[in-house]
Design an enzyme around this catalytic site. Sequence first.
Site, PDB file in Angstrom:
ATOM      1  N   CYS A 166     -18.349  11.826  -1.541  1.00 39.85           N
ATOM      2  CA  CYS A 166     -17.846  12.753  -2.563  1.00 39.85           C
ATOM      3  C   CYS A 166     -18.776  12.753  -3.782  1.00 39.85           C
ATOM      4  O   CYS A 166     -19.038  11.704  -4.382  1.00 39.85           O
ATOM      5  CB  CYS A 166     -16.424  12.348  -2.976  1.00 39.85           C
ATOM      6  SG  CYS A 166     -15.829  13.238  -4.428  1.00 39.85           S
ATOM      7  N   ASP A 210     -20.932  20.331 -17.077  1.00 46.90           N
ATOM      8  CA  ASP A 210     -21.138  21.038 -15.812  1.00 46.90           C
ATOM      9  C   ASP A 210     -22.629  21.369 -15.663  1.00 46.90           C
ATOM     10  O   ASP A 210     -23.280  21.780 -16.629  1.00 46.90           O
ATOM     11  CB  ASP A 210     -20.303  22.332 -15.774  1.00 46.90           C
ATOM     12  CG  ASP A 210     -20.188  22.901 -14.369  1.00 46.90           C
ATOM     13  OD1 ASP A 210     -19.076  22.849 -13.818  1.00 46.90           O
ATOM     14  OD2 ASP A 210     -21.210  23.376 -13.835  1.00 46.90           O
ATOM     15  N   ASN A 256      -9.401  24.599 -10.244  1.00 39.10           N
ATOM     16  CA  ASN A 256      -9.481  25.388  -9.024  1.00 39.10           C
ATOM     17  C   ASN A 256      -8.912  24.565  -7.878  1.00 39.10           C
ATOM     18  O   ASN A 256      -9.254  23.390  -7.729  1.00 39.10           O
ATOM     19  CB  ASN A 256     -10.935  25.759  -8.715  1.00 39.10           C
ATOM     20  CG  ASN A 256     -11.486  26.758  -9.700  1.00 39.10           C
ATOM     21  OD1 ASN A 256     -10.792  27.670 -10.126  1.00 39.10           O
ATOM     22  ND2 ASN A 256     -12.745  26.586 -10.091  1.00 39.10           N
ATOM     23  N   GLY A 291     -12.036  29.294  -5.166  1.00 36.27           N
ATOM     24  CA  GLY A 291     -13.474  29.019  -5.260  1.00 36.27           C
ATOM     25  C   GLY A 291     -13.787  27.552  -5.466  1.00 36.27           C
ATOM     26  O   GLY A 291     -14.910  27.208  -5.851  1.00 36.27           O
ATOM     27  N   HIS A 294     -12.898  16.939  -5.386  1.00 41.67           N
ATOM     28  CA  HIS A 294     -12.450  15.788  -6.185  1.00 41.67           C
ATOM     29  C   HIS A 294     -11.844  16.432  -7.417  1.00 41.67           C
ATOM     30  O   HIS A 294     -12.549  17.155  -8.146  1.00 41.67           O
ATOM     31  CB  HIS A 294     -13.643  14.886  -6.523  1.00 41.67           C
ATOM     32  CG  HIS A 294     -13.296  13.676  -7.352  1.00 41.67           C
ATOM     33  ND1 HIS A 294     -13.653  12.389  -6.972  1.00 41.67           N
ATOM     34  CD2 HIS A 294     -12.651  13.557  -8.544  1.00 41.67           C
ATOM     35  CE1 HIS A 294     -13.240  11.532  -7.900  1.00 41.67           C
ATOM     36  NE2 HIS A 294     -12.629  12.221  -8.872  1.00 41.67           N
ATOM     37  N   HIS A 312     -10.612  18.031 -10.671  1.00 35.62           N
ATOM     38  CA  HIS A 312     -11.271  18.108 -11.987  1.00 35.62           C
ATOM     39  C   HIS A 312     -10.699  19.255 -12.799  1.00 35.62           C
ATOM     40  O   HIS A 312     -10.286  20.282 -12.251  1.00 35.62           O
ATOM     41  CB  HIS A 312     -12.787  18.275 -11.849  1.00 35.62           C
ATOM     42  CG  HIS A 312     -13.208  19.411 -10.959  1.00 35.62           C
ATOM     43  ND1 HIS A 312     -13.225  19.311  -9.580  1.00 35.62           N
ATOM     44  CD2 HIS A 312     -13.609  20.671 -11.236  1.00 35.62           C
ATOM     45  CE1 HIS A 312     -13.625  20.447  -9.060  1.00 35.62           C
ATOM     46  NE2 HIS A 312     -13.854  21.311 -10.041  1.00 35.62           N
ATOM     47  N   HIS A 325     -11.894  21.972 -15.655  1.00 34.27           N
ATOM     48  CA  HIS A 325     -12.994  22.592 -16.395  1.00 34.27           C
ATOM     49  C   HIS A 325     -12.497  22.821 -17.818  1.00 34.27           C
ATOM     50  O   HIS A 325     -11.399  23.372 -18.005  1.00 34.27           O
ATOM     51  CB  HIS A 325     -13.339  23.973 -15.822  1.00 34.27           C
ATOM     52  CG  HIS A 325     -13.844  23.980 -14.417  1.00 34.27           C
ATOM     53  ND1 HIS A 325     -15.166  24.210 -14.101  1.00 34.27           N
ATOM     54  CD2 HIS A 325     -13.202  23.801 -13.229  1.00 34.27           C
ATOM     55  CE1 HIS A 325     -15.316  24.185 -12.781  1.00 34.27           C
ATOM     56  NE2 HIS A 325     -14.137  23.937 -12.231  1.00 34.27           N
TER      57      HIS A 325
HETATM   58  P1  5GP Z   1     -15.047  23.955  -8.653  1.00 33.87           P
HETATM   59  O1  5GP Z   1     -15.474  25.319  -8.199  1.00 33.87           O
HETATM   60  O2  5GP Z   1     -14.972  22.977  -7.507  1.00 33.87           O
HETATM   61  O3  5GP Z   1     -13.811  23.973  -9.484  1.00 33.87           O
HETATM   62  O4  5GP Z   1     -16.185  23.492  -9.653  1.00 33.87           O
HETATM   63  C1  5GP Z   1     -17.137  22.518  -9.394  1.00 33.87           C
HETATM   64  C2  5GP Z   1     -18.094  22.518 -10.552  1.00 33.87           C
HETATM   65  O5  5GP Z   1     -18.972  21.421 -10.394  1.00 33.87           O
HETATM   66  C3  5GP Z   1     -18.968  23.779 -10.662  1.00 33.87           C
HETATM   67  O6  5GP Z   1     -18.743  24.405 -11.914  1.00 33.87           O
HETATM   68  C4  5GP Z   1     -20.393  23.238 -10.509  1.00 33.87           C
HETATM   69  O7  5GP Z   1     -21.313  23.908 -11.353  1.00 33.87           O
HETATM   70  C5  5GP Z   1     -20.247  21.788 -10.866  1.00 33.87           C
HETATM   71  N1  5GP Z   1     -21.202  20.926 -10.212  1.00 33.87           N
HETATM   72  C6  5GP Z   1     -21.581  20.962  -8.902  1.00 33.87           C
HETATM   73  N2  5GP Z   1     -22.457  19.990  -8.644  1.00 33.87           N
HETATM   74  C7  5GP Z   1     -22.645  19.310  -9.803  1.00 33.87           C
HETATM   75  C8  5GP Z   1     -23.451  18.171 -10.159  1.00 33.87           C
HETATM   76  O8  5GP Z   1     -24.176  17.591  -9.361  1.00 33.87           O
HETATM   77  N3  5GP Z   1     -23.375  17.761 -11.460  1.00 33.87           N
HETATM   78  C9  5GP Z   1     -22.575  18.368 -12.375  1.00 33.87           C
HETATM   79  N4  5GP Z   1     -22.599  17.884 -13.611  1.00 33.87           N
HETATM   80  N5  5GP Z   1     -21.813  19.449 -12.073  1.00 33.87           N
HETATM   81  C10 5GP Z   1     -21.842  19.899 -10.800  1.00 33.87           C
HETATM   82 ZN    ZN Z   2     -14.200  11.800  -5.067  1.00 32.58          ZN
END
Ligand code: 5GP
Ligand code: ZN
Length: 117
Positions: free
Chosen positions: A4, A30, A87, A93, A98, A100, A102
């Site tokens: 993860c 991010d 999300n 999307g 894991h 989180h 935003h």
């Molecule tokens: P999700 O779409 O799953 O809610 O958002 C995942 C977020 O993680 C996205 O906004 C993406 O830009 C961010 N993200 C993906 N990989 C990485 C990474 O390696 N480092 C950081 N800091 N953010 C990441």
């Molecule tokens: Zn995790």
Amino acid sequence: MSDCLFCKIAEGTIPSRKVFEDEHVLAFHDIQPQAPVHLLVIPKKHIASMNEWGAEDAELLGRTLFAARQIAKEAGLEESGYRLVNNCGRDSGQIVFHFHWHILGGEKLANLNPSSN
Ligand code: 5GP
Ligand code: ZN
């Protein structure tokens, strides 16, 4: 969880630009910001999504919310406002499984009610 991305960030094996850390919660920038301020707040414990947490995690998720408010304040967003987004699943999307939050802010965000834009 070994494969993860955010567990690896929580363990420090993948670097991140941290803005907050305590025993249970981590927050970092991010990598692909969608707003002038775009931060991610995670529980260090692996919880795959909003669908996956149990009653035993309620305090932990409360800690993520408490941290998110403080982090938003320290990012200068308390007065101007911000959006806290989770999300969950395919249609949202979600790409990192894991849990989180935003934190988005630093500009006028598109209103969720299109008629108000
Ligand atoms: P999700 O779409 O799953 O809610 O958002 C995942 C977020 O993680 C996205 O906004 C993406 O830009 C961010 N993200 C993906 N990989 C990485 C990474 O390696 N480092 C950081 N800091 N953010 C990441
Ligand atoms: Zn995790």
